[in-house]
Design an enzyme around this catalytic site. Structure first.
Site, short mmCIF file in Angstrom:
data_model
loop_
_atom_site.label_atom_id
_atom_site.label_comp_id
_atom_site.label_asym_id
_atom_site.label_seq_id
_atom_site.Cartn_x
_atom_site.Cartn_y
_atom_site.Cartn_z
N SER A 56 -11.89 0.39 -6.05
CA SER A 56 -11.46 0.92 -7.34
C SER A 56 -12.50 0.85 -8.45
O SER A 56 -12.23 0.39 -9.55
CB SER A 56 -10.17 0.22 -7.77
N SER A 57 -13.67 1.38 -8.15
CA SER A 57 -14.67 1.52 -9.21
C SER A 57 -14.19 2.50 -10.27
O SER A 57 -14.57 2.39 -11.44
CB SER A 57 -16.00 1.98 -8.63
N GLU A 93 0.85 -1.20 0.00
CA GLU A 93 0.00 0.00 0.00
C GLU A 93 0.88 1.25 0.00
O GLU A 93 1.82 1.34 0.78
CB GLU A 93 -0.88 -0.03 1.25
N ASP A 153 -4.31 0.50 -9.46
CA ASP A 153 -5.72 0.19 -9.70
C ASP A 153 -5.97 -0.14 -11.17
O ASP A 153 -6.64 -1.12 -11.50
CB ASP A 153 -6.60 1.37 -9.28
N THR A 185 2.94 1.91 -2.10
CA THR A 185 4.22 1.62 -2.75
C THR A 185 4.18 2.06 -4.22
O THR A 185 5.22 2.44 -4.76
CB THR A 185 4.56 0.12 -2.66
N SER A 243 -24.74 6.47 -17.47
CA SER A 243 -24.43 5.43 -16.49
C SER A 243 -25.67 5.07 -15.70
O SER A 243 -26.41 5.95 -15.27
CB SER A 243 -23.34 5.94 -15.54
N ALA A 281 -15.61 2.67 -2.20
CA ALA A 281 -15.37 1.69 -1.13
C ALA A 281 -13.92 1.23 -1.09
O ALA A 281 -13.58 0.26 -0.42
CB ALA A 281 -16.29 0.48 -1.31
P1 ADP Z 1 -13.15 4.02 -5.80
O1 ADP Z 1 -12.32 3.99 -7.02
O2 ADP Z 1 -12.43 3.53 -4.59
O3 ADP Z 1 -14.47 3.33 -5.96
P2 ADP Z 1 -13.13 6.82 -6.39
O4 ADP Z 1 -13.51 8.03 -5.62
O5 ADP Z 1 -11.74 6.74 -6.91
O6 ADP Z 1 -13.49 5.56 -5.49
O7 ADP Z 1 -14.08 6.66 -7.64
C1 ADP Z 1 -15.48 6.74 -7.49
C2 ADP Z 1 -16.05 7.65 -8.58
O8 ADP Z 1 -15.93 6.99 -9.87
C3 ADP Z 1 -17.51 7.91 -8.41
O9 ADP Z 1 -17.74 9.01 -7.57
C4 ADP Z 1 -17.95 8.21 -9.84
O10 ADP Z 1 -17.62 9.54 -10.21
C5 ADP Z 1 -17.05 7.29 -10.66
N1 ADP Z 1 -17.73 6.02 -10.97
C6 ADP Z 1 -17.34 4.78 -10.62
N2 ADP Z 1 -18.21 3.85 -11.09
C7 ADP Z 1 -19.18 4.51 -11.75
C8 ADP Z 1 -20.36 4.13 -12.47
N3 ADP Z 1 -20.74 2.86 -12.59
N4 ADP Z 1 -21.10 5.11 -13.02
C9 ADP Z 1 -20.75 6.40 -12.91
N5 ADP Z 1 -19.66 6.81 -12.27
C10 ADP Z 1 -18.87 5.90 -11.68
MG MG Z 2 -10.55 5.11 -7.37
#
Ligand code: ADP
Ligand code: MG
Length: 388
Positions: free
Chosen positions: A125-126, A31, A171, A33, A65, A122
């Site tokens: 890494s969405s 982490e 990520d 790194t 989305s 969360a």
């Molecule tokens: P993490 O990567 O840990 O989930 P981040 O803050 O880096 O958190 O990224 C989250 C952001 O990515 C959301 O606030 C949104 O702007 C964008 N995002 C992720 N997934 C989606 C999705 N399915 N639809 C729209 N935006 C998304």
């Molecule tokens: Mg992120």
């Protein structure tokens, strides 16, 4: 037809040319790194973001989305894309189109529909899942050749420069390059990848993720401060980045640092690099159980030296270990987000229950606890109506 293709069709009134999926990730060890040019060891989650898309010939990018909702759409001429020009979630996919084109790839317009089961914010890494799925969709739609590590770098560039988040490469690389049943050992300086066997079920083990469902507000500022401190440490030690400090030289290096804050950051980064090396060796030797204490040591280092944990993460880790986990740690950038715990198959339920009970007793929001296996990286999941 899957949800993404259906969402695309009801949005745009025609069928997509294909659907591409890219996963979220959890990092086993390593982490902070990656922002020091070092090594990381993530796995891809079964949770994915899917992008249904079709090429357009007029140079326009339309974005929708499921999670952002129908009121939050974008219609952007590619020629007008520039860092700072797009706000909100659309900046992630728009930034990808911008970064691919900046790199000289022949990427044109597209209609894009996004749908995801990666929990956003969360620590799983969405954002990278969204970037990498979009990057794969746009390059394949327009016949642009780009290998996976390069795709990950361009997705990172989109997030750094276009969205404005100074994240490392982990990520995007995890989402683009992982393979099922393996952890990805990545040297973020040289982009050298190694797939390390990670089939916990074969060893009677499970990996639990605890999503604390909290995100503390100080995360962004603290991240920048830690990065600046690491850079100051590297300068003071006369190296390009902290990955260049061998673990064997750590004590001597610490002795040469006057600033106690910087000293702690350096101690975390260099000791964490050594933990990555040791966990990789244990996994390669078929001894995943022995990695448990290294995970817990990594947590202590992030909590005490790097100071990026929080009460919810500390509680999840402490209770998981008390309830019989082999080891546990926060994963991701910290200040909330998720923790992981390595557990014996037979102890998984008890550990999950103990964490949930402890959160209830402490008055925290109920966490989400789930077991994960190492999934595949980004891929095309459907060829659209003609080929699916
Ligand atoms: P993490 O990567 O840990 O989930 P981040 O803050 O880096 O958190 O990224 C989250 C952001 O990515 C959301 O606030 C949104 O702007 C964008 N995002 C992720 N997934 C989606 C999705 N399915 N639809 C729209 N935006 C998304
Ligand atoms: Mg992120």
């Amino acid at each position: 037809m899957n949800d993404a293709a259906e969402g695309f069709e009801s949005t745009y009134g025609y069928a997509p040319e294909g659907v591409w999926a890219a996963p979220g990730r959890v990092n086993l060890i390593g982490e902070y790194t990656d922002v020091n040019e070092g090594h990381v060891l993530p796995i891809a989650l079964p949770h994915c973001t899917r992008v249904a898309a079709a090429a357009r010939t007029d140079g326009v990018l339309r974005l929708r989305s499921r999670e952002a909702g129908p009121q939050d759409t974008a219609e952007l001429p590619l020629a007008a894309l520039a860092p700072g020009a797009v706000r909100g979630w659309a900046a992630y996919p728009a930034g990808v189109a911008w970064a691919l084109r900046e790199a000289g790839l022949p990427v044109g317009g597209a209609d894009v529909y996004v749908e995801s089961d990666v929990p956003a914010g969360a620590g799983l890494s969405s954002s990278a899942a969204l970037e990498v799925a979009t990057a794969l969709a746009l390059t394949e739609l327009h016949g642009a050749a780009c290998d996976r590590p390069a795709l990950a770098r361009l997705a990172q560039r989109a997030e750094n420069t276009f969205v404005g988040v100074p994240c490392g490469l982990m990520d995007q690389a995890a989402s683009a390059c992982c393979t099922a049943g393996h952890a990805l050992h990545l040297d973020t300086r040289h982009l050298a990848l190694r797939q390390v066997p990670f089939d916990l079920a074969a060893h009677g083990l499970r990996l639990l993720v605890v999503d604390t469902r909290v995100r503390h507000a100080l995360a962004d500022g603290a991240y920048a401060v830690r990065r600046a401190g690491c850079e100051a440490g590297a300068r003071a030690l006369g190296v390009r980045a902290l990955r260049d400090v061998p673990h064997a030289d750590l004590d001597a290096a610490l002795g040469g640092l006057a600033d106690t804050g910087v000293r702690r950051l350096v101690r975390h980064v260099v000791s964490e690099g050594e933990r990555v090396r040791r966990v990789v060796a244990l996994l390669a030797a078929g001894e995943p159980r022995a990695a448990g204490p290294l995970l817990t040591a990594g947590h202590a280092s992030l909590r005490d030296d790097f100071a990026v944990s929080c009460p919810e993460l500390d509680l999840a880790v402490a209770v998981a270990n008390e309830a019989g986990a082999l080891g546990a740690r926060m994963t991701g950038a910290g200040f909330g987000g998720s923790a992981l715990a390595l557990v014996e198959e037979g102890a998984a339920d008890a550990v999950g229950r103990a964490v949930a009970d402890a959160f209830a007793a402490a008055g925290h929001r109920a966490p989400r606890v789930f077991a994960v296996v190492a999934g595949d990286g980004a891929r095309r999941v459907s060829r659209g109506r003609a080929g699916s």
